[in-house]
Design an enzyme around this catalytic site. Structure first.
Site, PDB file in Angstrom:
ATOM      1  N   MET A  94      40.097  43.845  35.191  1.00  0.00           N
ATOM      2  CA  MET A  94      38.895  43.200  34.679  1.00  0.00           C
ATOM      3  C   MET A  94      37.819  44.237  34.338  1.00  0.00           C
ATOM      4  O   MET A  94      37.286  44.911  35.227  1.00  0.00           O
ATOM      5  CB  MET A  94      38.363  42.201  35.711  1.00  0.00           C
ATOM      6  CG  MET A  94      39.431  41.254  36.250  1.00  0.00           C
ATOM      7  SD  MET A  94      40.365  40.387  34.954  1.00  0.00           S
ATOM      8  CE  MET A  94      39.119  39.240  34.400  1.00  0.00           C
ATOM      9  N   HIS A  95      37.501  44.374  33.056  1.00  0.00           N
ATOM     10  CA  HIS A  95      36.492  45.330  32.616  1.00  0.00           C
ATOM     11  C   HIS A  95      35.093  44.875  33.037  1.00  0.00           C
ATOM     12  O   HIS A  95      34.832  43.677  33.215  1.00  0.00           O
ATOM     13  CB  HIS A  95      36.538  45.483  31.098  1.00  0.00           C
ATOM     14  CG  HIS A  95      37.772  46.176  30.614  1.00  0.00           C
ATOM     15  ND1 HIS A  95      37.813  46.914  29.447  1.00  0.00           N
ATOM     16  CD2 HIS A  95      39.031  46.239  31.126  1.00  0.00           C
ATOM     17  CE1 HIS A  95      39.025  47.400  29.266  1.00  0.00           C
ATOM     18  NE2 HIS A  95      39.788  46.999  30.266  1.00  0.00           N
ATOM     19  N   ALA A  96      34.225  45.832  33.212  1.00  0.00           N
ATOM     20  CA  ALA A  96      32.826  45.517  33.546  1.00  0.00           C
ATOM     21  C   ALA A  96      32.149  44.896  32.335  1.00  0.00           C
ATOM     22  O   ALA A  96      32.305  45.367  31.199  1.00  0.00           O
ATOM     23  CB  ALA A  96      32.090  46.786  33.969  1.00  0.00           C
TER      24      ALA A  96
END
Length: 226
Positions: A94-96
């Site tokens: 999960m990317h920021a």
């Protein structure tokens, strides 16, 4: 022809391939024991994965982005059935999203990492992914991080599970939604209270006709007989 003793033999939960001449089916608990590098997974007895080509590669192919950085775990209970291609996403994927860009600059190292270390990114928190007991996960379903799938639930083929699924519910679609309940909330609670999956294996074997064809009352009656 099998002898009577062979026919009456209880299946071995520690057998990698529980079905003779069917290498496509593996019990995941003994398979996990062969993966010393994977310490953030817990699999219950008799839970199996079915894949005609890559059954023994489950922990390499079906656990996505399991880098261990998030500390999150995948927990799957007993007597679950996982169909071909079902996958489980870890929070490391999960990317920021706290700023204008979702690009993970820091993983490129060098000046990109010096500008903002990965530890300082506004990562989204996500807890463990937990599947209860007696769950059927359909072909090519995708379970996203941090969800809980309740006991006795059914996940449809190619479903994308982004939120919790109640006990004894059927969820399907993208994103997956509850399409119906296998049992009412009251009856589901009664089944969970019975907890047949924790019974001794010999007792479970005797209960199979009721488990496969009976109802809540019949299983309660069986349980009361001891």
């Amino acid at each position: 022809m099998r002898s009577k003793a062979e026919a009456a033999r209880l299946p071995d939960p520690d057998a990698l391939h529980p079905i003779a001449n069917k290498p496509r089916v593996v019990f995941l608990k003994p398979l996990l024991a062969t993966q010393p590098g994977i310490t953030n997974c817990e699999i219950g007895a008799f839970t199996y994965y079915d894949d005609p080509l890559h059954a023994k590669d489950f922990f390499r192919r079906n656990l996505l982005y399991n880098f261990g950085a998030s500390g999150a775990r995948l927990v799957i209970g007993r007597f679950c059935a996982v169909a071909t291609g079902a996958r489980f996403m870890f929070p490391d994927a999960m990317h920021a999203t706290g700023g204008p860009s979702t690009y993970p600059f820091g993983i490129m190292g060098g000046a990109f990492e010096m500008a903002l270390p990965l530890a300082d990114y506004p990562w989204r928190a996500s807890g463990d992914t937990v599947l209860g007991h007696d769950i059927w996960v359909g072909m090519e379903a995708l379970v996203m991080p941090g969800v809980r799938i309740g006991h006795g639930a059914v996940i449809g083929a190619r479903a994308v599970v982004t939120r919790d699924v109640p006990d004894y519910a059927v969820a399907a679609g993208n994103p997956a939604t509850v399409r119906r309940r296998r049992y009412s909330e009251e009856d589901a609670a009664r089944l969970v209270a019975l907890g047949w999956w924790d019974w001794p294996v010999a007792r479970i074997a005797r209960a199979i006709p009721v488990l496969a064809k009976g109802g809540v009352v019949a299983l309660e009656d069986f349980s009361a007989q001891g």
